[in-house]
Design an enzyme around this catalytic site. Structure first.
Site, PDB file in Angstrom:
ATOM      1  N   SER A 181      29.647 -13.133  52.893  1.00 18.05           N
ATOM      2  CA  SER A 181      30.651 -12.061  52.770  1.00 18.05           C
ATOM      3  C   SER A 181      31.856 -12.524  51.968  1.00 18.05           C
ATOM      4  N   GLY A 210      40.660  -3.612  49.688  1.00 16.10           N
ATOM      5  CA  GLY A 210      41.379  -2.784  50.977  1.00 16.10           C
ATOM      6  C   GLY A 210      41.045  -1.490  50.657  1.00 16.10           C
ATOM      7  N   GLU A 263      40.884   2.117  56.570  1.00 15.25           N
ATOM      8  CA  GLU A 263      42.005   2.162  57.241  1.00 15.25           C
ATOM      9  C   GLU A 263      41.789   2.305  58.736  1.00 15.25           C
ATOM     10  N   PRO A 264      43.094   2.016  59.529  1.00 10.52           N
ATOM     11  CA  PRO A 264      42.928   2.109  60.998  1.00 10.52           C
ATOM     12  C   PRO A 264      41.975   3.322  61.551  1.00 10.52           C
ATOM     13  N   TRP A 320      40.521  -4.185  59.061  1.00 15.08           N
ATOM     14  CA  TRP A 320      39.186  -4.930  58.969  1.00 15.08           C
ATOM     15  C   TRP A 320      39.050  -5.482  57.563  1.00 15.08           C
ATOM     16  N   LEU A 323      13.598 -17.534  72.340  1.00 18.67           N
ATOM     17  CA  LEU A 323      14.462 -18.882  72.730  1.00 18.67           C
ATOM     18  C   LEU A 323      14.572 -18.958  74.400  1.00 18.67           C
ATOM     19  N   GLY A 324      14.676 -17.748  75.281  1.00 19.23           N
ATOM     20  CA  GLY A 324      14.986 -17.985  76.341  1.00 19.23           C
ATOM     21  C   GLY A 324      16.533 -18.292  76.497  1.00 19.23           C
ATOM     22  N   GLU A 355      30.445  -1.871  55.210  1.00 16.18           N
ATOM     23  CA  GLU A 355      29.466  -1.349  53.790  1.00 16.18           C
ATOM     24  C   GLU A 355      29.040   0.069  54.270  1.00 16.18           C
TER      25      GLU A 355
HETATM   26  P1  TGC Z   1      31.319  11.947  47.710  1.00 21.86           P
HETATM   27  O1  TGC Z   1      31.787  13.498  47.331  1.00 21.86           O
HETATM   28  O2  TGC Z   1      30.071  11.721  48.190  1.00 21.86           O
HETATM   29  O3  TGC Z   1      31.549  11.263  46.383  1.00 21.86           O
HETATM   30  C1  TGC Z   1      32.750  10.973  45.725  1.00 21.86           C
HETATM   31  C2  TGC Z   1      32.495  10.583  44.163  1.00 21.86           C
HETATM   32  O4  TGC Z   1      31.993   9.344  44.301  1.00 21.86           O
HETATM   33  C3  TGC Z   1      30.527   9.205  43.890  1.00 21.86           C
HETATM   34  N1  TGC Z   1      29.725   8.153  44.813  1.00 21.86           N
HETATM   35  C4  TGC Z   1      29.433   7.332  44.707  1.00 21.86           C
HETATM   36  N2  TGC Z   1      29.344   6.282  43.560  1.00 21.86           N
HETATM   37  C5  TGC Z   1      29.020   5.048  43.444  1.00 21.86           C
HETATM   38  N3  TGC Z   1      28.365   4.432  44.537  1.00 21.86           N
HETATM   39  C6  TGC Z   1      28.338   5.259  45.623  1.00 21.86           C
HETATM   40  N4  TGC Z   1      27.758   4.748  46.737  1.00 21.86           N
HETATM   41  C7  TGC Z   1      28.761   6.546  45.953  1.00 21.86           C
HETATM   42  N5  TGC Z   1      28.983   7.457  46.694  1.00 21.86           N
HETATM   43  C8  TGC Z   1      29.553   8.704  46.135  1.00 21.86           C
HETATM   44  C9  TGC Z   1      30.164  10.720  43.969  1.00 21.86           C
HETATM   45  O5  TGC Z   1      29.050  10.910  43.153  1.00 21.86           O
HETATM   46  C10 TGC Z   1      31.508  11.551  43.684  1.00 21.86           C
HETATM   47  O6  TGC Z   1      31.473  11.267  42.385  1.00 21.86           O
HETATM   48  P2  TGC Z   1      32.168  12.414  41.357  1.00 21.86           P
HETATM   49  O7  TGC Z   1      32.263  12.020  39.963  1.00 21.86           O
HETATM   50  O8  TGC Z   1      31.271  13.572  41.674  1.00 21.86           O
HETATM   51  O9  TGC Z   1      33.587  12.747  41.850  1.00 21.86           O
HETATM   52  O10 TGC Z   1      32.283  11.484  48.698  1.00 21.86           O
HETATM   53  P3  TGC Z   1      32.432  11.634  50.267  1.00 21.86           P
HETATM   54  O11 TGC Z   1      34.048  11.431  50.535  1.00 21.86           O
HETATM   55  O12 TGC Z   1      31.701  12.783  50.794  1.00 21.86           O
HETATM   56  O13 TGC Z   1      31.795  10.393  50.884  1.00 21.86           O
HETATM   57  C11 TGC Z   1      30.608  10.238  51.042  1.00 21.86           C
HETATM   58  C12 TGC Z   1      30.245   8.759  51.884  1.00 21.86           C
HETATM   59  C13 TGC Z   1      30.209   9.118  53.414  1.00 21.86           C
HETATM   60  C14 TGC Z   1      28.826   8.373  51.876  1.00 21.86           C
HETATM   61  C15 TGC Z   1      31.376   7.676  51.526  1.00 21.86           C
HETATM   62  O14 TGC Z   1      32.513   7.887  52.100  1.00 21.86           O
HETATM   63  C16 TGC Z   1      31.130   6.290  52.238  1.00 21.86           C
HETATM   64  O15 TGC Z   1      30.250   5.601  51.555  1.00 21.86           O
HETATM   65  N6  TGC Z   1      31.722   6.035  53.446  1.00 21.86           N
HETATM   66  C17 TGC Z   1      31.316   4.716  54.034  1.00 21.86           C
HETATM   67  C18 TGC Z   1      32.516   3.856  53.626  1.00 21.86           C
HETATM   68  C19 TGC Z   1      32.268   2.345  53.378  1.00 21.86           C
HETATM   69  O16 TGC Z   1      31.107   2.261  53.409  1.00 21.86           O
HETATM   70  N7  TGC Z   1      33.116   1.491  53.482  1.00 21.86           N
HETATM   71  C20 TGC Z   1      33.088   0.135  53.136  1.00 21.86           C
HETATM   72  C21 TGC Z   1      34.374  -0.607  53.157  1.00 21.86           C
HETATM   73  S1  TGC Z   1      34.363  -2.173  52.436  1.00 21.86           S
HETATM   74  C22 TGC Z   1      33.512  -3.159  53.232  1.00 21.86           C
HETATM   75  O17 TGC Z   1      32.976  -2.664  54.327  1.00 21.86           O
HETATM   76  C23 TGC Z   1      33.283  -4.576  52.865  1.00 21.86           C
HETATM   77  S2  TGC Z   1      32.499  -5.449  54.061  1.00 21.86           S
HETATM   78  C24 TGC Z   1      32.790  -6.816  53.168  1.00 21.86           C
HETATM   79  C25 TGC Z   1      31.996  -7.937  53.508  1.00 21.86           C
HETATM   80  O18 TGC Z   1      32.550  -9.020  53.994  1.00 21.86           O
HETATM   81  O19 TGC Z   1      30.810  -8.498  52.884  1.00 21.86           O
HETATM   82  P1  FAD Z   2      34.327   4.669  62.178  1.00 22.31           P
HETATM   83  O1  FAD Z   2      34.218   5.230  60.696  1.00 22.31           O
HETATM   84  O2  FAD Z   2      35.706   5.057  63.155  1.00 22.31           O
HETATM   85  O3  FAD Z   2      32.972   5.000  62.877  1.00 22.31           O
HETATM   86  C1  FAD Z   2      32.689   5.012  64.227  1.00 22.31           C
HETATM   87  C2  FAD Z   2      31.293   5.357  64.650  1.00 22.31           C
HETATM   88  O4  FAD Z   2      31.067   6.774  64.251  1.00 22.31           O
HETATM   89  C3  FAD Z   2      30.198   4.612  63.852  1.00 22.31           C
HETATM   90  O5  FAD Z   2      28.989   4.602  64.591  1.00 22.31           O
HETATM   91  C4  FAD Z   2      29.789   5.525  62.714  1.00 22.31           C
HETATM   92  O6  FAD Z   2      28.378   5.350  62.200  1.00 22.31           O
HETATM   93  C5  FAD Z   2      29.800   7.068  63.501  1.00 22.31           C
HETATM   94  N1  FAD Z   2      30.004   8.000  62.693  1.00 22.31           N
HETATM   95  C6  FAD Z   2      30.851   8.098  61.638  1.00 22.31           C
HETATM   96  N2  FAD Z   2      30.829   9.354  60.713  1.00 22.31           N
HETATM   97  C7  FAD Z   2      29.968   9.922  61.680  1.00 22.31           C
HETATM   98  C8  FAD Z   2      29.216  11.114  61.355  1.00 22.31           C
HETATM   99  N3  FAD Z   2      29.520  12.133  60.459  1.00 22.31           N
HETATM  100  N4  FAD Z   2      28.019  11.418  62.415  1.00 22.31           N
HETATM  101  C9  FAD Z   2      27.825  10.673  63.294  1.00 22.31           C
HETATM  102  N5  FAD Z   2      28.532   9.338  63.426  1.00 22.31           N
HETATM  103  C10 FAD Z   2      29.471   8.962  62.536  1.00 22.31           C
HETATM  104  N6  FAD Z   2      36.652  -2.798  54.845  1.00 22.31           N
HETATM  105  C11 FAD Z   2      37.102  -2.997  53.708  1.00 22.31           C
HETATM  106  O7  FAD Z   2      37.671  -1.998  53.192  1.00 22.31           O
HETATM  107  N7  FAD Z   2      37.179  -4.242  53.240  1.00 22.31           N
HETATM  108  C12 FAD Z   2      36.617  -5.198  53.749  1.00 22.31           C
HETATM  109  O8  FAD Z   2      36.760  -6.392  53.082  1.00 22.31           O
HETATM  110  C13 FAD Z   2      35.846  -5.159  54.998  1.00 22.31           C
HETATM  111  N8  FAD Z   2      35.589  -6.221  55.651  1.00 22.31           N
HETATM  112  C14 FAD Z   2      34.795  -6.074  56.941  1.00 22.31           C
HETATM  113  C15 FAD Z   2      34.772  -7.028  57.495  1.00 22.31           C
HETATM  114  C16 FAD Z   2      34.155  -6.920  58.994  1.00 22.31           C
HETATM  115  C17 FAD Z   2      33.845  -8.211  59.695  1.00 22.31           C
HETATM  116  C18 FAD Z   2      34.084  -5.470  59.506  1.00 22.31           C
HETATM  117  C19 FAD Z   2      33.317  -5.667  61.036  1.00 22.31           C
HETATM  118  C20 FAD Z   2      34.490  -4.686  58.900  1.00 22.31           C
HETATM  119  C21 FAD Z   2      34.773  -4.666  57.630  1.00 22.31           C
HETATM  120  N9  FAD Z   2      35.521  -3.512  56.886  1.00 22.31           N
HETATM  121  C22 FAD Z   2      36.162  -3.786  55.681  1.00 22.31           C
HETATM  122  C23 FAD Z   2      35.338  -2.358  57.264  1.00 22.31           C
HETATM  123  C24 FAD Z   2      34.100  -1.593  57.356  1.00 22.31           C
HETATM  124  O9  FAD Z   2      33.870  -1.205  56.242  1.00 22.31           O
HETATM  125  C25 FAD Z   2      34.235  -0.561  58.539  1.00 22.31           C
HETATM  126  O10 FAD Z   2      34.278  -0.902  59.993  1.00 22.31           O
HETATM  127  C26 FAD Z   2      33.087   0.449  58.530  1.00 22.31           C
HETATM  128  O11 FAD Z   2      33.052   1.296  57.213  1.00 22.31           O
HETATM  129  C27 FAD Z   2      33.253   1.464  59.582  1.00 22.31           C
HETATM  130  O12 FAD Z   2      34.505   2.044  59.877  1.00 22.31           O
HETATM  131  P2  FAD Z   2      35.306   2.214  61.059  1.00 22.31           P
HETATM  132  O13 FAD Z   2      35.021   0.836  61.763  1.00 22.31           O
HETATM  133  O14 FAD Z   2      36.424   2.705  60.936  1.00 22.31           O
HETATM  134  O15 FAD Z   2      34.228   3.025  62.092  1.00 22.31           O
END
Ligand code: TGC
Ligand code: FAD
Length: 388
Positions: free
Chosen positions: A96, A135, A138-139, A167, A343-344, A368
């Protein structure tokens, strides 16, 4: 029957790698065996990220390894994947750290930053002297970043940033946070420096997952950001989402490493565990369960290798990454849970790796993009209908 196949690589994916890729895998693999695995149980139990590893991974060239120039290694995507795989064989927390630094902080600065921002941050980050966090979440709900509340307004030559992120990996140890905020000109990326007045962080305590990783919250109370700290190259959600594509790709490989560590553990344990006058490994159901693990690992390896080749060919679709992130995280989590059970009672002890990997993977399958998010991305691709 004696088998010459490598139990961790039944389809000989290694033979598909270039010499350079094999060297990256073996170098990082040796490092993980010697320096990472021996300390991860304790780090996990102590709820502490072993910070001295930052200098070591930097020394190996693992930070921002895909970037050309700026003191970065300029490796291809398959090599980056192999780095993630080997690191996560040690612990998801270390992988990570490297994912965030490389794919979520250095990538956007390289892809969307000014030359001045690149010169200032990339070499220091490659050396591990500057640490970054990302970042977006959001919460009130991370799955839907388009609903972000964090916002910034122009004020003369500066911007005023308000809001909160939750997070966030590396939050409290970061020198710079790449923060995504809504503005009148679209979603923009801000490089928020740790000493800027109004910027605060708080560690999230009591995690049962990714304990050897720092996770926290970011708070912005009228933080004044100079224009020089705004990423000039992007003004839409595509900015942060494109970073996620990079990090998710690495995660598809990383979780294979965690799964391999679990299979390795039960392969050894079941040879030595004698029940009903024979080794546990000689029973049909245990063999079927370990064969299932091998099947899932093999499928995941082939998926990630193909994905890496597509990425290196420059034609990657985010949907393809979603499919592999979903498949490989699910496979690894199922394997870790099953290994824990094989592993029990010993399986609940951190002296054995599976429960640590299992708990970590509960985060990895959530961050992600949750499993549901990736399923719906694939569903949208197939049907053309947006079900979010
Ligand atoms: P949507 O209308 O589908 O897209 C908006 C614009 O973005 C483009 N796009 C992408 N581009 C590159 N990569 C992707 N994966 C992309 N997904 C969409 C899309 O083509 C569009 O471009 P344009 O030019 O037409 O404006 O956006 P939406 O708001 O409907 O969202 C779609 C959805 C739900 C898939 C997206 O919001 C999503 O992926 N939600 C999940 C959020 C998430 O994964 N958060 C992660 C936070 S970071 C983290 O967790 C770090 S953990 C780090 C660690 O410790 O390893
Ligand atoms: P929510 O979005 O509230 O989702 C709650 C539940 O609802 C989930 O089961 C989800 O699958 C479900 N759900 C959502 N939408 C739908 C739908 N349309 N239909 C049916 N079910 C749905 N974020 C960063 O920006 N940067 C970081 O560095 C980062 N690091 C992280 C490290 C850790 C250890 C963890 C746990 C999280 C981290 N995150 C980070 C945040 C992470 O990306 C979010 O936790 C994740 O994207 C899910 O968001 P949420 O926790 O708010 O859950």
């Amino acid at each position: 029957m004696s088998s010459k196949l490598d139990p961790m690589d039944l389809y000989d994916v290694r033979s598909e790698l270039s010499e350079d890729e094999v060297m990256v895998k073996d170098t990082v693999g040796r490092y993980v065996d010697d320096k990472v695995i021996p300390l991860m149980q304790e780090a996990f139990e102590q709820h502490e990220f072993p910070r001295h590893l930052i200098g070591e991974v930097a020394e190996l060239g693992l930070l921002g390894s895909s970037i050309e120039g700026y003191d970065c290694a300029g490796l291809n995507s398959v090599s980056y994947g192999l780095i993630c795989q080997e690191l996560e064989r040690g612990d998801s927390g270390l992988r990570s750290f490297v994912s965030v630094q490389s794919s979520l902080v250095m990538f956007p600065i390289h892809a969307y930053g000014s030359e001045e921002q690149k010169q200032r941050w990339l070499p220091a980050m490659a050396r591990g002297e500057a640490i970054g966090c990302f970042g977006l979440t959001e919460p009130h709900g991370g799955s839907d970043p388009s609903n972000m509340k964090t916002h910034a307004k122009r004020d003369g030559d500066d911007w005023i940033l308000n809001g909160a992120k939750m997070w966030i990996t590396n939050a409290t140890i970061a020198d710079a946070a790449v923060v995504w905020a809504k503005t009148d000109e679209g979603v923009k990326g801000f490089i928020v420096e740790k000493d800027m007045p109004g910027f605060d962080t708080q560690e999230i305590e009591n995690k049962f997952s990714l304990r050897a990783s720092v996770t926290g919250a970011l708070f912005f109370d009228n933080v004044r950001i100079p224009e020089a700290n705004v990423l000039p190259g992007v003004s839409s959600l595509k900015g942060p989402l494109s970073c996620l594509t990079q990090a998710r790709y690495g995660i598809t490989w990383g979780v294979i490493g965690a799964a391999q560590a679990c299979l390795q553990e039960v392969l050894g344990y079941t040879q030595d565990r004698i029940l009903f006058q024979k080794p546990l490994a000689n029973t049909q159901t245990i063999q079927i369960r370990m064969a299932e693990m091998s099947r899932k690992i093999t499928a995941a390896q082939l998926l990630s290798l193909r994905l890496g080749r597509i990425k290196d060919g420059g034609n990657l679709s985010p949907t393809q990454v979603s499919m592999a992130k979903w498949n490989n995280c699910r496979a690894a989590l199922d394997i870790a849970r099953d290994a824990r059970d094989i592993l029990g009672g010993a399986g609940i002890s951190a002296e054995y790796a599976p429960i640590r990997h299992m708990l970590n993977l509960e985060s990895v399958i959530t961050y992600e993009g949750t499993e549901t998010v990736h399923q719906l991305v694939v569903g949208k691709e197939l049907t053309g209908a947006n079900a979010f």
